[in-house]
Design an enzyme around this catalytic site. Structure first.
Site, PDB file in Angstrom:
ATOM      1  N   SER A  13       0.788  -1.227   0.000  1.00 44.52           N
ATOM      2  CA  SER A  13       0.000   0.000   0.000  1.00 44.52           C
ATOM      3  C   SER A  13       0.821   1.279   0.000  1.00 44.52           C
ATOM      4  O   SER A  13       0.364   2.305  -0.497  1.00 44.52           O
ATOM      5  CB  SER A  13      -0.942   0.011   1.207  1.00 44.52           C
ATOM      6  OG  SER A  13      -1.839  -1.071   1.095  1.00 44.52           O
ATOM      7  N   THR A  14       2.014   1.252   0.571  1.00 42.27           N
ATOM      8  CA  THR A  14       2.799   2.481   0.689  1.00 42.27           C
ATOM      9  C   THR A  14       4.227   2.264   0.214  1.00 42.27           C
ATOM     10  O   THR A  14       4.712   1.133   0.141  1.00 42.27           O
ATOM     11  CB  THR A  14       2.844   2.986   2.146  1.00 42.27           C
ATOM     12  OG1 THR A  14       3.513   2.013   2.950  1.00 42.27           O
ATOM     13  CG2 THR A  14       1.452   3.222   2.700  1.00 42.27           C
TER      14      THR A  14
END
Length: 152
Positions: A13-14
């Site tokens: 996600s990041t």
């Protein structure tokens, strides 16, 4: 390019997370990855992966929630890819999808996909709750400003 390929797709996600553990030890011909939320399928690595796949290839993904966090997106992606003659494998869940739909595999996809979507909704609710609490305490000032007032 000729022959059937095993094509991997990884997602975190990041940008500060790593994809190293995903598909570790698997023999793959090509791997695509994204450092982006699974809430949208508009991710450069995913789009490049989908464009690369050919009939007879196998798309290998670590788990259902790495491909999509929405049940509708997950179902649509699996159906579109398998309709093109590509096999889809999810290693964690040990699920395999082909053009010949297996009712048990489809049920499992829908159940686990619903849980992934539910988890995403919980994350968003907790995030919003935390922001509300921080604002009430005067600690939340919004995101980091990207432009100085002069440049804005």
């Amino acid at each position: 390019m000729t022959g059937q390929q095993r094509v991997g797709y990884k997602r975190v996600s990041t940008t500060d997370q790593t994809t190293l553990r995903q598909l570790d030890g698997l023999e793959l011909d090509r791997v695509f990855e994204d450092h982006a939320s699974g809430s949208s399928t508009d991710r450069p690595g995913l789009q490049a992966c989908l464009a690369h796949l050919r009939p007879g290839d196998t798309l290998v993904v670590h788990s259902l929630d790495r491909l999509a966090r929405s049940l509708a997106d997950l179902d649509r992606l699996v159906n579109e890819v398998t309709a093109r003659g590509v096999i889809v494998e999810f290693t964690t869940e040990r699920l395999r999808f082909t053009q010949e739909r297996d009712p048990f595999a489809a049920l499992t996809l829908h159940l686990l996909g619903a849980f992934a979507q539910f988890e995403r909704a919980l994350i968003r609710a907790r995030q919003a709750e935390g922001i509300r609490a921080a604002k009430a305490a005067g600690k939340y000032k919004g995101g980091v400003k990207k432009l100085t007032p002069d440049r804005a």
